[in-house]
Design a protein around this motif. Sequence first.
Motif, mmCIF file in Angstrom:
data_model
loop_
_atom_site.group_PDB
_atom_site.id
_atom_site.type_symbol
_atom_site.label_atom_id
_atom_site.label_comp_id
_atom_site.label_asym_id
_atom_site.label_seq_id
_atom_site.Cartn_x
_atom_site.Cartn_y
_atom_site.Cartn_z
ATOM 1 N N SER A 184 0.832 -1.201 0.000
ATOM 2 C CA SER A 184 0.000 0.000 0.000
ATOM 3 C C SER A 184 0.870 1.255 0.000
ATOM 4 C CB SER A 184 -0.907 0.005 1.230
ATOM 5 O OG SER A 184 -0.126 0.179 2.412
ATOM 6 N N LYS A 185 0.241 2.368 -0.287
ATOM 7 C CA LYS A 185 0.939 3.648 -0.261
ATOM 8 C C LYS A 185 1.482 3.927 1.133
ATOM 9 C CE LYS A 185 0.351 8.470 -1.717
ATOM 10 N NZ LYS A 185 -0.605 9.461 -2.300
ATOM 11 N N GLU A 186 0.705 3.546 2.157
ATOM 12 C CA GLU A 186 1.127 3.786 3.548
ATOM 13 C C GLU A 186 2.341 2.936 3.903
ATOM 14 O OE1 GLU A 186 -2.664 5.303 2.709
ATOM 15 O OE2 GLU A 186 -2.028 3.187 2.536
ATOM 16 N N GLN A 189 5.369 4.378 2.205
ATOM 17 C CA GLN A 189 5.808 5.613 2.856
ATOM 18 C C GLN A 189 6.624 5.299 4.106
ATOM 19 O OE1 GLN A 189 5.347 9.061 1.737
ATOM 20 N NE2 GLN A 189 7.100 8.939 3.141
ATOM 21 N N TYR A 219 2.096 1.581 -6.596
ATOM 22 C CA TYR A 219 2.887 2.779 -6.345
ATOM 23 C C TYR A 219 4.371 2.450 -6.471
ATOM 24 C CZ TYR A 219 -1.455 4.542 -4.281
ATOM 25 O OH TYR A 219 -2.759 4.927 -4.071
ATOM 26 N N ILE A 221 8.039 3.483 -5.295
ATOM 27 C CA ILE A 221 8.609 4.218 -4.165
ATOM 28 C C ILE A 221 9.507 5.362 -4.640
ATOM 29 C CG2 ILE A 221 10.643 2.753 -3.836
ATOM 30 C CD1 ILE A 221 10.042 3.002 -0.760
ATOM 31 N N PHE A 224 8.025 8.884 -4.448
ATOM 32 C CA PHE A 224 7.784 9.541 -3.168
ATOM 33 C C PHE A 224 8.818 10.649 -2.961
ATOM 34 C CE2 PHE A 224 5.050 6.387 -0.657
ATOM 35 C CZ PHE A 224 4.543 5.804 -1.811
#
Length: 389
Positions: A184-186, A189, A219, A221, A224
């Motif tokens: 996931s994006k979380e 992150q 996503y 990385i 980011f």
Amino acid sequence: MLPSSAKRMTNVEFSKIREISAKAAERANAGHDVFRLTLGEPDFDTPAIAQAAAFEAIKAGDTHYTPNTGIQALREALASKLSNENGIPAKAEEIIVTNGGSEALLDTFLALLNPGDEVIIPSPAWPNYDSAAHMAGATPVHIPMESANGKFISPIEQIETSITPNTKILVINTPHNPTGVVLSKEELQELANLATKHNLIVVSDEMYEKIIADETPHYSIASFPGMAERTITINGFSKAYAMTGWRVGYLHAPTAYYPAIFRVHQFNTACTPGFAQQAALTLLKDGEQAVTEMKESFQRRRVLLQSALEKATNLTVMEATGAIYLFVHVQHNDSNIRDFALRLLDETGVACVPGTAFGSAGEGYLRLSYATSEEDLLEAAKRLVAYVG
């Protein structure tokens, strides 16, 4: 006595994925039924437009060396793809076209790791990460992924406590082989925060990015904030475009690391065949329909296989929305999952990869590839369910 081989190679094991595949082939050659849920290879032919492009390139004489880093048009198209689809600020001069993702990974590790450096690998994991680290003289550090509510999640706390002054690279693989998890994006992150905090290089393997079901987002990385400068992104055409045998991969590397990786590639394989690069370029431009059709087929197969396996009380199918695998926990009476997988093949003809082919964290699991016909998937599932109860 002859001189010995390099000591670092003693830690490089032969592929345990191939072991079951070889035994399945022996069984098939002996005339027995075999249902192969082993290799991560799409069972589709390479799209016709790519084949045609390669034939035309060969007829036009494109059988000579190309620039070491790849043909300019393909590198520009890949940079555009990474920028527009992945949000990575990529330039053509930051791209290297490689002979598959395997070469991209090995080039990166050989270029960036020194003896004594450590590589953190969330496990179970594709065995090439471990092998490439050993070949570079570095130490792989495997961190078992956590299982929560039937899904594997990133072991953030365990990763951080395992970081030492020798830690240099953090490996990320999403969609994940062998579990099928899409980070996931979380989660990404949190991993990005760790890499920044501890000044780590991230190697992000995104080979299965286009094979994701249920509208799950992918996503990168490197997109980011602050991550493009410390991330090497590895990808290729093998899985999404059914081009495993063409050996066309690529990597994107920031300026700080590109020259070293390029040197390894230059002296390792020189270049990828030009006609294969032309085929890849054609698919980047006009291959999305073929990708969509394969993706939809894989999604149907995943649902079909999962539904069939859920009939067994001694099987637990872990949540998976990416790649072409289900990772299944098995209750059995053998001493280990490898012995069970061999017995399963012997007695039912169903060939699955034991989870320990991806490290000790895979004990108790089987990886089932659903890159085969629906008919074979249903028969394999029927036999497996009947076998384990």
